[in-house]
Motif scaffolding. Sequence first.
Motif, PDB file in Angstrom:
ATOM      1  N   PHE A  50     -36.498 -52.174 -67.467  1.00 28.47           N
ATOM      2  CA  PHE A  50     -37.256 -51.703 -66.302  1.00 28.47           C
ATOM      3  C   PHE A  50     -38.546 -51.002 -66.732  1.00 28.47           C
ATOM      4  N   LEU A  51     -38.449 -50.088 -67.676  1.00 30.17           N
ATOM      5  CA  LEU A  51     -39.625 -49.340 -68.125  1.00 30.17           C
ATOM      6  C   LEU A  51     -40.645 -50.261 -68.784  1.00 30.17           C
ATOM      7  N   ASN A  52     -40.183 -51.157 -69.639  1.00 28.67           N
ATOM      8  CA  ASN A  52     -41.105 -52.064 -70.318  1.00 28.67           C
ATOM      9  C   ASN A  52     -41.825 -52.984 -69.348  1.00 28.67           C
ATOM     10  N   ARG A  53     -41.102 -53.539 -68.397  1.00 31.01           N
ATOM     11  CA  ARG A  53     -41.735 -54.434 -67.424  1.00 31.01           C
ATOM     12  C   ARG A  53     -42.713 -53.672 -66.540  1.00 31.01           C
ATOM     13  N   SER A  54     -42.343 -52.435 -66.165  1.00 28.80           N
ATOM     14  CA  SER A  54     -43.228 -51.634 -65.320  1.00 28.80           C
ATOM     15  C   SER A  54     -44.537 -51.326 -66.029  1.00 28.80           C
ATOM     16  N   PHE A  55     -44.463 -50.913 -67.294  1.00 32.93           N
ATOM     17  CA  PHE A  55     -45.691 -50.568 -68.023  1.00 32.93           C
ATOM     18  C   PHE A  55     -46.453 -51.802 -68.481  1.00 32.93           C
ATOM     19  N   GLN A  56     -45.761 -52.907 -68.700  1.00 32.30           N
ATOM     20  CA  GLN A  56     -46.446 -54.140 -69.049  1.00 32.30           C
ATOM     21  C   GLN A  56     -47.391 -54.573 -67.935  1.00 32.30           C
ATOM     22  N   SER A  57     -47.077 -54.189 -66.690  1.00 29.38           N
ATOM     23  CA  SER A  57     -47.936 -54.563 -65.568  1.00 29.38           C
ATOM     24  C   SER A  57     -49.318 -53.935 -65.680  1.00 29.38           C
ATOM     25  N   PHE A  58     -49.449 -52.848 -66.465  1.00 30.10           N
ATOM     26  CA  PHE A  58     -50.764 -52.238 -66.653  1.00 30.10           C
ATOM     27  C   PHE A  58     -51.547 -52.931 -67.758  1.00 30.10           C
ATOM     28  N   VAL A  59     -50.907 -53.845 -68.476  1.00 25.43           N
ATOM     29  CA  VAL A  59     -51.599 -54.713 -69.420  1.00 25.43           C
ATOM     30  C   VAL A  59     -52.069 -55.970 -68.698  1.00 25.43           C
ATOM     31  N   SER A  60     -51.160 -56.583 -67.963  1.00 23.93           N
ATOM     32  CA  SER A  60     -51.463 -57.845 -67.268  1.00 23.93           C
ATOM     33  C   SER A  60     -52.134 -57.640 -65.919  1.00 23.93           C
ATOM     34  N   LEU A  61     -52.008 -56.418 -65.357  1.00 26.17           N
ATOM     35  CA  LEU A  61     -52.463 -56.113 -63.991  1.00 26.17           C
ATOM     36  C   LEU A  61     -51.785 -57.013 -62.966  1.00 26.17           C
ATOM     37  N   GLU A  62     -50.586 -57.376 -63.271  1.00 28.91           N
ATOM     38  CA  GLU A  62     -49.728 -58.130 -62.352  1.00 28.91           C
ATOM     39  C   GLU A  62     -48.410 -57.377 -62.223  1.00 28.91           C
ATOM     40  N   ILE A  95     -59.960 -51.522 -65.290  1.00 27.87           N
ATOM     41  CA  ILE A  95     -59.357 -51.012 -66.512  1.00 27.87           C
ATOM     42  C   ILE A  95     -57.935 -51.542 -66.641  1.00 27.87           C
ATOM     43  N   SER A  96     -57.439 -51.500 -67.848  1.00 25.12           N
ATOM     44  CA  SER A  96     -56.058 -51.921 -68.114  1.00 25.12           C
ATOM     45  C   SER A  96     -55.643 -51.332 -69.457  1.00 25.12           C
ATOM     46  N   TYR A  97     -54.360 -51.493 -69.789  1.00 25.21           N
ATOM     47  CA  TYR A  97     -53.883 -51.081 -71.101  1.00 25.21           C
ATOM     48  C   TYR A  97     -54.170 -52.200 -72.099  1.00 25.21           C
ATOM     49  N   GLN A  98     -54.596 -51.818 -73.295  1.00 29.56           N
ATOM     50  CA  GLN A  98     -54.619 -52.789 -74.388  1.00 29.56           C
ATOM     51  C   GLN A  98     -53.212 -52.922 -74.961  1.00 29.56           C
ATOM     52  N   ASP A 123     -41.975 -40.317 -73.000  1.00 24.52           N
ATOM     53  CA  ASP A 123     -43.316 -40.174 -73.564  1.00 24.52           C
ATOM     54  C   ASP A 123     -43.912 -41.574 -73.679  1.00 24.52           C
ATOM     55  N   VAL A 124     -45.197 -41.691 -73.369  1.00 17.08           N
ATOM     56  CA  VAL A 124     -45.877 -42.980 -73.439  1.00 17.08           C
ATOM     57  C   VAL A 124     -47.189 -42.803 -74.179  1.00 17.08           C
ATOM     58  N   ASN A 125     -47.407 -43.613 -75.198  1.00 16.46           N
ATOM     59  CA  ASN A 125     -48.704 -43.705 -75.844  1.00 16.46           C
ATOM     60  C   ASN A 125     -49.326 -45.036 -75.466  1.00 16.46           C
ATOM     61  N   TYR A 126     -50.633 -45.053 -75.226  1.00 17.95           N
ATOM     62  CA  TYR A 126     -51.290 -46.299 -74.836  1.00 17.95           C
ATOM     63  C   TYR A 126     -52.776 -46.191 -75.133  1.00 17.95           C
ATOM     64  N   GLN A 127     -53.442 -47.331 -75.070  1.00 19.34           N
ATOM     65  CA  GLN A 127     -54.891 -47.354 -75.227  1.00 19.34           C
ATOM     66  C   GLN A 127     -55.483 -48.179 -74.111  1.00 19.34           C
ATOM     67  N   LEU A 128     -56.479 -47.609 -73.432  1.00 13.40           N
ATOM     68  CA  LEU A 128     -57.156 -48.301 -72.350  1.00 13.40           C
ATOM     69  C   LEU A 128     -58.198 -49.263 -72.898  1.00 13.40           C
ATOM     70  N   THR A 129     -58.455 -50.323 -72.168  1.00 13.81           N
ATOM     71  CA  THR A 129     -59.514 -51.247 -72.554  1.00 13.81           C
ATOM     72  C   THR A 129     -60.856 -50.530 -72.530  1.00 13.81           C
ATOM     73  N   GLY A 130     -61.678 -50.813 -73.519  1.00 10.20           N
ATOM     74  CA  GLY A 130     -63.011 -50.228 -73.557  1.00 10.20           C
ATOM     75  C   GLY A 130     -63.061 -48.801 -74.042  1.00 10.20           C
ATOM     76  N   VAL A 131     -61.916 -48.244 -74.436  1.00 12.22           N
ATOM     77  CA  VAL A 131     -61.867 -46.872 -74.941  1.00 12.22           C
ATOM     78  C   VAL A 131     -61.319 -46.926 -76.357  1.00 12.22           C
ATOM     79  N   ASP A 132     -62.002 -46.266 -77.282  1.00 14.03           N
ATOM     80  CA  ASP A 132     -61.643 -46.427 -78.696  1.00 14.03           C
ATOM     81  C   ASP A 132     -60.698 -45.362 -79.214  1.00 14.03           C
TER      82      ASP A 132
END
Length: 288
Positions: A50-62, A95-98, A123-132
């Motif tokens: 559930f958690l992985n699919r939910s956060f994956q949606s911020f990569v795919s934006l679906e 924006i989206s997650y890389q 806890d969640v670590n992530y990187q946004l697109t366009g942010v280094d």
Amino acid sequence: MKKIISVLVSIALIFSLSGFALAEKNNAVIKPVSSLNEEEKAVKSTIEQFLNRSFQSFVSLEEGNINDITEDNDSTYTYKMFNKQQIELYKEFGISYQWFKLNPCYRSISIKNNQADVKLILDVNYQLTGVDVESGMYGINFDFVLNNKNGIWTISKIDSDYDLFNKFKENIKNEAKQLISGSSIKEAVNKAYQKKIDDFQTMKVQISDAKTEKISKEPSSDVIITATYPYNSSNGVAYATRFVGGDSTSVGDSYTLESAHPYTNNYTNTWTISKTGAVSIRVHFLKN
């Protein structure tokens, strides 16, 4: 009437948004994987899907498909619509997650009569697109209830102390008060969802208008783009420019503020800065 424009890029964008508290992990109840029984392993597997699919949606934006691991009820529908709302926010602002990495810390797993009650800190670590730089959200409490039907665990209840989710639930309560007697919770959820989508679009228009100094109306005060990462001056300017637009070197009025040198014990001071007609405010911190 003078219009004082809300700060579109706040200190919260540079530091921490949404009010996450650091988790007290030393209080967590963690069982070694080898000591988990088969039911507990199956429960954890369902939650982590559930958690992985939910956060994956911020990569795919679906929207992630979680229908096979969640029951269809008011609780799960509320969280699904909240997640969908956040995806739409990311779409609106391009924006989206890389990438992302989840670290769930299980406080307790209690199983009785084919029902599991699970409490965890995420806890969640992530990187946004366009942010280094890497971002993160920490200490998010989740409560799950799962039911076992024919050997398959599905989620029947989802709750969290995530600040934006709490605000979404509060909006649902307000919408429910306006509905006629007998209306379903899902109707209130849908109305709260649509109002927030309208807020996102209003905010996008305001930012666009702010670039040409044609301010139309203020967005809702609880519309927040969440991002957190270690701050430095160049990254702060780049991030502010990304969401507000404009030349990163342009400057209007400037203020230099500093505490007493040296400051006394228990020193407290507050500065309030406002500028009539301002379209943005940037905050830079210098470490000497």
